[in-house]
Design a protein around this motif. Structure first.
Motif, PDB file in Angstrom:
ATOM      1  N   SER A 124       4.122  53.772  46.715  1.00  0.00           N
ATOM      2  CA  SER A 124       3.755  53.399  45.592  1.00  0.00           C
ATOM      3  C   SER A 124       2.357  54.194  44.916  1.00  0.00           C
ATOM      4  CB  SER A 124       3.559  51.883  45.205  1.00  0.00           C
ATOM      5  OG  SER A 124       4.617  51.496  45.402  1.00  0.00           O
ATOM      6  N   LEU A 433       9.954  47.008  42.654  1.00  0.00           N
ATOM      7  CA  LEU A 433      10.477  48.399  42.749  1.00  0.00           C
ATOM      8  C   LEU A 433      12.128  48.021  42.827  1.00  0.00           C
ATOM      9  CD1 LEU A 433       8.247  49.890  45.765  1.00  0.00           C
ATOM     10  CD2 LEU A 433       8.236  50.080  42.965  1.00  0.00           C
ATOM     11  N   ARG A 457       9.658  51.306  38.666  1.00  0.00           N
ATOM     12  CA  ARG A 457       8.789  50.539  39.034  1.00  0.00           C
ATOM     13  C   ARG A 457       8.399  49.607  37.576  1.00  0.00           C
ATOM     14  NH1 ARG A 457       4.255  54.652  40.902  1.00  0.00           N
ATOM     15  NH2 ARG A 457       3.296  52.878  41.526  1.00  0.00           N
TER      16      ARG A 457
END
Length: 461
Positions: A124, A433, A457
């Motif tokens: 991420s 996610l 996201r």
């Protein structure tokens, strides 16, 4: 005016009171009439001020309540962003889990059900992917979506083994582990069985269950729920990954051979396991609350008596959040099987009782959506609408509720098409996610089946 002698007398009386509950009356020394008039006006003023304050407080509370009931829940006030392009091919039902720094996606299948055994990891912080090392073992795909488990250092997956020529290998499976730091695989165990007669399986290795339905990492041990090879019922058992030792099997009371523990959620201390048909059929389908540290299991009663008027439907989901377990499902009447309506329940583990909650909004049913629990709310993401006679609705869902499931709110429009099933949806501790899946659930006609390889996201403020 009061003279000094009077004051001294009063002080001596006060010193002799002793018990505060036995206070004698002092001599009457009323103030002058002008003082009484002032006091009376002052008292009336205070009453008016207090009354005005009460009215203001009540009005403010009413406004806040109205604003709270109409305002979106806090979890629905986040923002969406695209995920970087993945190196994986489009796929359905991959195994997905969060390691604390990466999303691991492994396996799955193509839309024509060809198994896949490759994977990738998404970071991420950098919005980037990396391919996993090639899978080094033989296999026929994931066993029940892989039952992915994160141990703190390795990711565990359950792999189907190709059937033997004798036909006795249909329930054989392997457990494998992937180490993200070393980017390497290892086989943890092989579960192989022979079948001397139709209703009995004999393990060829020290594996106390033949049909793993659910798995979770709880307090340093792997906890598995599955079918017992020869008891015709279901059990839960702990396994020590280090020395591959097994604890004693604990039966799930009255589970029976037809129980299918397809739903599972864990809060890190307990596991809730249940059948997909919970609540809605004419049979008493239970749920089981497992407490591994105490070595116990409790049969959770249904929130209502089974009814022959209702049929169970697909799409039930379990999640854990805020110290509670949440169930989202749907039911339909037998005389009108296409008339589906959503249901929602919350389980407090302390009481082991279900409480009816507010179901998700909008269209009647949402099969195969992903249910995600976070400390800030409950999320229902994706899915496909469907009904009897091939009817379809185009209402994919992206909604959030408070932890008590009292109010739902729509999320902002996502940057990807959420009309999908078989997708990964995980909570990272900061964001959700969503990746992969397909626009086909296998039971609804579509002009074109589209597998997905994109993701998004959702960050909660």
């Amino acid at each position: 005016m009061t003279d000094r002698r009077t004051i001294d007398d009063d002080l001596r009386r006060i010193a002799r009171w002793g018990d505060p509950g036995q206070v004698p009356e002092l001599p009457d020394r009323s103030p002058p009439a002008c003082y009484a008039a002032i006091e009376t006006r002052s008292s009336r003023s205070r009453v008016l001020v207090v009354a005005a304050l009460v009215v203001a407080i009540l009005a403010s509370s009413a406004m806040l309540s109205l604003r709270k009931s109409s305002a979106p829940v806090a979890a629905a006030q986040g923002t969406w962003r695209h995920m970087a392009n993945s190196p994986l091919s489009p796929r359905v039902n991959p195994a997905g889990l969060w390691t604390g720094s990466e999303l691991l996606v492994f396996g799955g299948s193509t839309v024509d059900e060809r198994p896949l055994l490759d994977g990738a990891a998404y970071t991420s912080k950098t919005d980037s992917w990396r391919k996993l090392a090639p899978f080094p073992f033989e296999g026929a795909g994931l066993w029940r979506d892989g039952l992915p488990v994160w141990t703190g250092s390795e990711a565990l997956f359950f792999i189907r083994v190709a059937p033997l020529q004798s036909g006795t290998g249909t329930r054989d499976w392997d457990m494998v582990a992937y180490d993200p730091k070393g980017d390497r695989w290892r086989r943890v165990l092989e579960a192989r069985f022979t079948e001397p007669r139709e209703d009995v399986l004999v393990p060829n290795s020290p594996v106390p269950l033949h049909l793993p339905w659910a798995a979770a990492w709880i307090e340093g041990s792997l906890v598995i729920v599955g079918g017992h090879p020869d008891a015709g019922s279901h059990v839960w058992v702990k396994m020590n990954i280090g020395d591959k030792s097994w604890g004693p099997t604990v039966p799930l009371p009255d589970s029976g051979p037809n129980f299918r523990a397809t739903l599972m959620a864990t809060d890190g201390r307990r596991m809730l396991s249940s059948d997909d048909g919970i609540f809605v059929a004419d049979r008493d389908v239970p749920a089981f609350l497992i407490h591994p540290s105490a070595g116990s299991v409790a049969r959770v009663p249904l929130p209502q008596k089974p009814s022959r008027r209702y049929l169970n439907s697909t799409g039930s989901r379990l999640a854990a959040a805020g110290g509670r377990f949440v169930h989202i499902g749907a039911i339909s009447r037998i005389e009108r099987p296409g008339d589906l309506r959503r249901t929602a329940y919350v389980l407090n583990p302390a009481s082991a009782r279900w409480r009816r909650a507010t179901p998700p909004p909008d269209s009647p049913v949402l099969p195969s959506a992903a249910l995600v629990g976070t400390p800030y709310g409950i999320f229902l993401l994706g899915g496909l609408e469907g009904g009897a006679g091939g009817l379809e609705w185009d209402g994919a869902t992206a909604v959030a509720a408070d932890l008590e499931l009292r109010r739902w709110s729509k999320l902002r429009r996502p940057p990807i098409d959420l009309h999908r099933v078989g997708h990964v949806a995980v909570w990272t501790g900061h964001e959700i996610l969503v990746w992969g899946g397909s626009n086909d659930s296998g039971n609804m006609p579509r002009a074109k089946v589209l597998p997905f390889r994109d993701g998004a996201r959702y960050r909660i403020p």
